[in-house]
Motif scaffolding. Sequence first.
Motif, PDB file in Angstrom:
ATOM      1  N   HIS A 175       0.821  -1.202   0.000  1.00 27.12           N
ATOM      2  CA  HIS A 175       0.000   0.000   0.000  1.00 27.12           C
ATOM      3  C   HIS A 175       0.866   1.269   0.000  1.00 27.12           C
ATOM      4  O   HIS A 175       0.653   2.181  -0.802  1.00 27.12           O
ATOM      5  N   HIS A 222       1.468   4.298  -2.952  1.00 26.67           N
ATOM      6  CA  HIS A 222       1.477   5.760  -2.790  1.00 26.67           C
ATOM      7  C   HIS A 222       2.699   6.353  -3.489  1.00 26.67           C
ATOM      8  O   HIS A 222       2.589   7.330  -4.221  1.00 26.67           O
ATOM      9  N   CYS A 231      -6.251   8.943   2.786  1.00 28.63           N
ATOM     10  CA  CYS A 231      -6.200   7.479   2.733  1.00 28.63           C
ATOM     11  C   CYS A 231      -6.544   6.874   4.077  1.00 28.63           C
ATOM     12  O   CYS A 231      -6.125   7.370   5.123  1.00 28.63           O
ATOM     13  N   HIS A 265      -0.133   1.870   6.798  1.00 28.51           N
ATOM     14  CA  HIS A 265       1.179   2.055   6.149  1.00 28.51           C
ATOM     15  C   HIS A 265       2.259   1.954   7.208  1.00 28.51           C
ATOM     16  O   HIS A 265       2.011   2.264   8.365  1.00 28.51           O
TER      17      HIS A 265
HETATM   18 ZN   LIG Z   1      -2.820   4.549   1.562  1.00 33.82          ZN
END
Ligand SMILES: [Zn+2]
Length: 402
Positions: free
Chosen positions: A99, A103, A196, A200
């Motif tokens: 993820h 980004h 988001c 992360h």
């Molecule tokens: Zn994200």
Amino acid sequence: MTTKLYYQSPYTESFSTPVTKQAKDEAGNWFVVLEGTAFYPTGGGQPHDTGNLNGISVVDVQEVDSEIRHYLESPLPDSNAVIHGEIDWNRRFDHMQQHAGQHLLSAAFEELFSYKTVSFHLGKEISTIDLAIKDLTEKEAVEVENTVNRVIRENRPIEAKWVNEQELSQYPLRKKLAVTENIRLVIVPDFDYNGCGGTHPETTGEVSTLKILSWEKQRKQIRISFVCGNRVLKQLHQKQAVLTQLTGLLNAPEQGMVEAVKRLLEQSKNQDKAIKEVKEELIQYEAKSFASQVETISGRKIIKTVFQNRPIAELQSLARSIIAEVSNVVIFLVAENEDKLQFVCARGSASDVNMKPILEKILPIINGKGGGSESFAQGGGENLLSGEELIDKLVISCSTTF
Ligand SMILES: [Zn+2]
């Protein structure tokens, strides 16, 4: 409202918490709701966590009407107790790497070439993003990959921040947000600012590395396949295993592999051509031999035989070669091909037997289909009788139609 422990710290692997609800959903599946949870529910392109609650497997996690439902393999025996939860950390950390990598990848495409990402899919083996562009060059892909890996190496912080609508204007967001409250920003300073809700790692270094594997046209967009973190190693391992086997099989070094395969394909093409020529020659000899095996049945000159597993195309070519040798014969060639019966019937130029009525009589016997002219016809159907029996019927129909 369940406390989202995965937002307090994405590194929470285990936790204890009271159960607030256990129920069945409309489909009859058991789920529990907890006071706090480290289980991330499917959302924002990131798949849900798995793990267990008091040793019972959590098979799915969904957020339904702001309720985080943990679907269990079997219901909790005591739903009033404080339970202990553990998430499958390897799976979660892998998701965090993919993820965060996404980004960085999307940011680099936009930063370098103004290519916008329109969707993201975190797959089981490989993840993809779709870019709103029609073409991508190798050079662009390499440049983006280098940029992403540089940002990873620089080990920059990845910050998650809750902000209100007014504060939003301070950030150079890549995409306008759909939500107006509970806004969560994920920020890589001076590189990426995004709304988001996923998990992360706290630094780019933890993404470890990113590799673009391939890209393809997908409707009017370009779909990029990529892997991050441990998946890069896994991919390298798989590809290396294939290459090592191929270098052995082809007896060629890695760099010479493409040439070796090209040579092999060329060879095989030439061999196929040679085999075809040899077969055609063989059929000529076979035809000569058949030409001397004329039988006279009810005053009619006939050449007949049954083959096992012989393509109809060869039967046709053999029949043509035979009638080129002898002109006053009728030929019946039958092949028993697995569960099918196929046949060719033909006449020489000096014979006047009509193949069409023969075909009409024979095809219904084998539930078959066929076609041809008065002098040359073929058909095929089910093996409802033996090849020899079919020949007999062909011979009889030949005498009765004339
Ligand atoms: Zn994200």
